[in-house]
Design a protein around this motif. Structure first.
Motif, PDB file in Angstrom:
ATOM      1  N   ASN A   1      67.629  31.962 101.090  1.00 29.82           N
ATOM      2  CA  ASN A   1      66.641  32.983 100.740  1.00 29.82           C
ATOM      3  C   ASN A   1      66.488  34.041 101.828  1.00 29.82           C
ATOM      4  O   ASN A   1      66.224  35.208 101.519  1.00 29.82           O
ATOM      5  CB  ASN A   1      65.283  32.336 100.438  1.00 29.82           C
TER       6      ASN A   1
ATOM      7  N   ASN B   1      60.309  28.528  98.572  1.00 34.61           N
ATOM      8  CA  ASN B   1      61.638  29.006  98.191  1.00 34.61           C
ATOM      9  C   ASN B   1      61.776  29.213  96.684  1.00 34.61           C
ATOM     10  O   ASN B   1      62.488  30.117  96.246  1.00 34.61           O
ATOM     11  CB  ASN B   1      62.706  28.021  98.709  1.00 34.61           C
TER      12      ASN B   1
ATOM     13  N   PRO C   1      61.082  29.520 104.588  1.00 32.95           N
ATOM     14  CA  PRO C   1      62.237  30.006 103.814  1.00 32.95           C
ATOM     15  C   PRO C   1      63.535  29.353 104.290  1.00 32.95           C
ATOM     16  O   PRO C   1      63.739  29.161 105.498  1.00 32.95           O
ATOM     17  CB  PRO C   1      62.235  31.512 104.121  1.00 32.95           C
ATOM     18  N   ASN C   2      64.394  29.007 103.343  1.00 29.37           N
ATOM     19  CA  ASN C   2      65.693  28.450 103.731  1.00 29.37           C
ATOM     20  C   ASN C   2      66.692  29.577 104.018  1.00 29.37           C
ATOM     21  O   ASN C   2      66.419  30.759 103.759  1.00 29.37           O
ATOM     22  CB  ASN C   2      66.224  27.489 102.654  1.00 29.37           C
TER      23      ASN C   2
END
Length: 252
Positions: free
Chosen positions: A152, A245, A148-149
């Motif tokens: 997010n 994502n 996940p970035n």
């Protein structure tokens, strides 16, 4: 003569026999209704729904065979050579449970529970350790995961995040709640939680245990196709790497 026949009393039938007949007749009606409705009957009333919930012997047999097959495949996945397991490129993973109900073996379900994934479409942040990767290999058909970035991570915490206080879900709207539990680790607000998760900080474990599993929205039709094959082979399951994502954004 007719008068004599009409005046004869009816033969005595005990109450127990009458009850047995009633039960037998009710079972016969239930079975007939069940067969008429079939597994995919029209919209049922409550009484009809109760009838259709009764499992046939062949359903029990199928479920047993599915569970045994699931256990065999779980063991096979666990024996994969390490060269076949994709290299994990991030310390932070977000895992989403996408499948799993009657066809799971109890050992598979236990692994999902250990990952805190008790419900379909629940998601958790985890640190990418060797033990976690081993568990993900065993339950691969039932989960999808990736990296996940920061965007997010932040949106998941703000939109879906909650704390477990005295076994109750409490929204993360009051920083005092966070400070009371995590203040001893220098974490006193939502932004601190986001920072600790995104960077897999020294108190990552305490933070994710403070929060409950995140319940995501049911995906739109076509987003998940119900395929247990790995994502890289055209299915839904397994490692999506950065492409997780896109899925998170659509389910958050």
């Amino acid at each position: 003569m007719m008068a004599e026949e009409e005046g004869q009393p009816l033969p005595y039938v005990s109450e127990i026999v009458l009850k047995k007949r009633k039960i037998r007749d009710e079972l016969a009606i239930t079975r007939r209704t069940q067969l008429e409705l079939g597994k995919y009957g029209a919209k049922k009333s409550k009484k009809q729904s109760d009838v259709s919930d009764i499992k046939r012997p062949e359903q029990f047999i199928k479920e047993f065979r599915d569970k045994e097959l699931d256990l065999i495949r779980t063991k096979q996945r666990a024996k994969r050579p390490k060269s076949m397991i994709p290299t994990i490129k991030s310390n932070l993973l977000f895992i989403i449970r996408i499948q799993g109900k009657n066809d799971m073996h109890p050992k598979t379900r236990k692994i999902l529970y250990n990952l805190r994934l008790r419900k379909v479409f629940s998601g958790v942040f985890v640190k990418a350790t060797e033990g976690v990767i081993d568990m993900l290999q065993k339950v691969e058909p039932y989960v999808t995961y990736g990296y996940p970035n920061l965007k997010n991570v932040k949106e998941l915490v703000y939109k879906k995040g909650y704390a477990r206080i005295d076994k109750k879900a409490v929204p993360l709207t009051d920083n005092n709640i966070i400070e009371q539990t995590l203040g001893k680790y220098g974490i006193i607000c939502v932004e601190d939680i986001i920072h600790e998760i995104a960077n897999v900080g020294p108190h990552f474990k305490e933070v994710v245990l403070f929060m409950g599993p995140l319940m995501l929205s049911k995906p739109e039709d076509g987003l998940l196709r119900g395929k247990k094959q790995p994502y890289r082979e055209g299915g839904d399951a397994g490692n999506r790497e950065d492409e997780i994502n896109d899925l998170i954004s659509k389910m958050n």
